[in-house]
Design a protein around this motif. Structure first.
Motif, PDB file in Angstrom:
ATOM      1  N   GLY A  42      44.345  40.084  32.785  1.00  0.00           N
ATOM      2  CA  GLY A  42      45.214  40.630  33.818  1.00  0.00           C
ATOM      3  C   GLY A  42      44.669  40.500  35.222  1.00  0.00           C
ATOM      4  N   GLY A  43      43.672  39.650  35.424  1.00  0.00           N
ATOM      5  CA  GLY A  43      43.051  39.526  36.735  1.00  0.00           C
ATOM      6  C   GLY A  43      44.013  39.016  37.805  1.00  0.00           C
ATOM      7  N   LYS A  44      44.734  37.946  37.488  1.00  0.00           N
ATOM      8  CA  LYS A  44      45.650  37.383  38.478  1.00  0.00           C
ATOM      9  C   LYS A  44      46.825  38.305  38.791  1.00  0.00           C
ATOM     10  CE  LYS A  44      44.559  32.498  37.762  1.00  0.00           C
ATOM     11  NZ  LYS A  44      45.088  31.153  37.396  1.00  0.00           N
ATOM     12  N   PRO A  45      47.490  38.899  37.790  1.00  0.00           N
ATOM     13  CA  PRO A  45      48.567  39.842  38.134  1.00  0.00           C
ATOM     14  C   PRO A  45      48.079  41.021  38.977  1.00  0.00           C
ATOM     15  CG  PRO A  45      48.720  39.203  35.837  1.00  0.00           C
ATOM     16  CD  PRO A  45      47.422  38.651  36.338  1.00  0.00           C
ATOM     17  N   ILE A  46      46.902  41.555  38.665  1.00  0.00           N
ATOM     18  CA  ILE A  46      46.375  42.674  39.446  1.00  0.00           C
ATOM     19  C   ILE A  46      46.110  42.235  40.877  1.00  0.00           C
ATOM     20  CG2 ILE A  46      44.394  44.218  39.701  1.00  0.00           C
ATOM     21  CD1 ILE A  46      44.195  44.308  36.670  1.00  0.00           C
ATOM     22  N   MET A  47      45.563  41.034  41.037  1.00  0.00           N
ATOM     23  CA  MET A  47      45.293  40.538  42.386  1.00  0.00           C
ATOM     24  C   MET A  47      46.587  40.342  43.164  1.00  0.00           C
ATOM     25  SD  MET A  47      42.710  39.936  44.244  1.00  0.00           S
ATOM     26  CE  MET A  47      42.610  39.449  45.964  1.00  0.00           C
ATOM     27  N   LEU A  48      47.630  39.865  42.498  1.00  0.00           N
ATOM     28  CA  LEU A  48      48.923  39.693  43.170  1.00  0.00           C
ATOM     29  C   LEU A  48      49.510  41.028  43.599  1.00  0.00           C
ATOM     30  CD1 LEU A  48      50.569  36.904  40.960  1.00  0.00           C
ATOM     31  CD2 LEU A  48      49.646  36.680  43.271  1.00  0.00           C
ATOM     32  N   VAL A  49      49.360  42.052  42.757  1.00  0.00           N
ATOM     33  CA  VAL A  49      49.852  43.386  43.119  1.00  0.00           C
ATOM     34  C   VAL A  49      49.093  43.915  44.332  1.00  0.00           C
ATOM     35  CG1 VAL A  49      50.010  45.780  42.341  1.00  0.00           C
ATOM     36  CG2 VAL A  49      50.645  43.924  40.797  1.00  0.00           C
ATOM     37  N   ILE A  50      47.788  43.694  44.355  1.00  0.00           N
ATOM     38  CA  ILE A  50      46.970  44.148  45.486  1.00  0.00           C
ATOM     39  C   ILE A  50      47.387  43.419  46.761  1.00  0.00           C
ATOM     40  CG2 ILE A  50      44.630  44.186  46.425  1.00  0.00           C
ATOM     41  CD1 ILE A  50      43.629  44.583  43.565  1.00  0.00           C
TER      42      ILE A  50
END
Length: 308
Positions: free
Chosen positions: A125-133
């Motif tokens: 989930g690293g990329k989705p979390i980064m996109l949310v941030i």
């Protein structure tokens, strides 16, 4: 083109000289550089000096000069006594120091841990979390939603409201994450071969190599917490809990009403002097901290931002 450069170099060497780019600058060039540098330094330092001189000048001189003083006729500290001579200001100073120190430590710890997790490849989930941030960076919440969140968490009229709502800055997170991504992967592989876990790798390998970016980001957080006055005004209903910047804002907005005259009708306290004293008090602590971290700026910010 390379043949022409080689030919020019050979010709210069045959004449016993050096290529143009290796020759010593002419006296006129050096003088022009010195003049430009001097004018630049003066243009930067002069406003600072005017602020300090005005804050230390007698009230009547400030009034006669239209609000600005280049050199005081007499050095007085009436403006500083007015600003710092109350228990409210002293308490606000302690509040600001505490909020700045605690907030910077918490923000640095949160930013480093989150950036390290997002910088490692294969994180679930690293990329989705980064996109949310990043989405929160592009579309920040408004004042009313922010206040409702703080109110629902019971942080109104508490010091937690001064730093928890802004605990992680997205720009600082991106800079630290980019710096971590730029570290050689061989270091992490060697750590895994030695049986080191992620936390041990972070504290024994990553952090010692990241002093520059941590120092810069820490200064960014400290400056943000120290200079902020709006959150104290927005989330604190009790004025006795105000940080220094919120109290100093009150001096700025009410300076005109604080003009004082002595028994002879001579101006003894100038609003402009109080305002300049407030500027000095708000600026000096960060100016004293900056020289110790300045050498890290280029390496810390640029190296962390290139890979992001």
């Amino acid at each position: 083109m390379s043949l022409a450069v080689d030919e020019h170099r050979t010709t210069a060497e045959e004449r016993g000289g050096q290529p143009a780019w290796k020759e010593r600058p002419k006296a006129v060039t050096q003088g022009a550089k010195a003049l430009v540098l001097t004018l630049t330094v003066v243009s930067v330092l002069l406003p600072f000096w005017v602020v300090i001189a005005t804050s230390l000048a007698p009230a009547q001189q400030i009034n006669d000069n239209g609000g600005w003083v280049l050199w005081p006729n007499e050095w007085v500290f009436n403006s500083y006594e007015t600003v710092l001579g109350t228990e409210t200001t002293t308490h606000a100073l302690m509040v600001s120091i505490g909020v700045t120190v605690v907030g910077t430590v918490i923000s640095l710890a949160s930013t480093v841990l989150l950036a390290y997790a997002l910088a490692r490849p294969g994180v679930v989930g690293g990329k989705p979390i980064m996109l949310v941030i990043l989405f929160t960076f592009l579309f920040p919440p408004g004042m009313i939603p922010s206040y409702l969140v703080v109110y629902s968490l019971g942080m109104v009229d508490t010091y937690w409201s001064l730093f928890l709502p802004v605990m992680v800055n997205v720009f600082n997170l991106v800079v630290v994450r980019g710096f971590f991504q730029g570290l050689p992967e061989e270091l992490f592989e060697a750590a895994r071969l030695d049986g080191a876990g992620e936390l041990r790798t972070l504290f024994t390998i990553v952090l010692p190599l990241s002093k520059a970016v941590i120092a810069v980001v820490g200064l960014f957080y400290a400056v943000g917490y120290w200079n902020d006055f709006f959150r104290g005004l927005f989330y604190l209903n009790d004025s006795s809990m105000y940080p220094l910047q919120t109290v100093l804002r009150g001096y700025i907005t009410q300076a005109q009403a604080s003009a004082e005259f002595n028994d002879e009708g001579v101006l003894s306290q100038a609003p402009q002097g109080i305002k300049m004293a407030v500027v000095v008090i708000a600026t000096v602590p960060i100016l004293c901290l900056y020289p110790f971290i300045q050498r890290y700026f280029t390496k810390g910010v640029l190296t962390g931002a290139v890979k992001s």
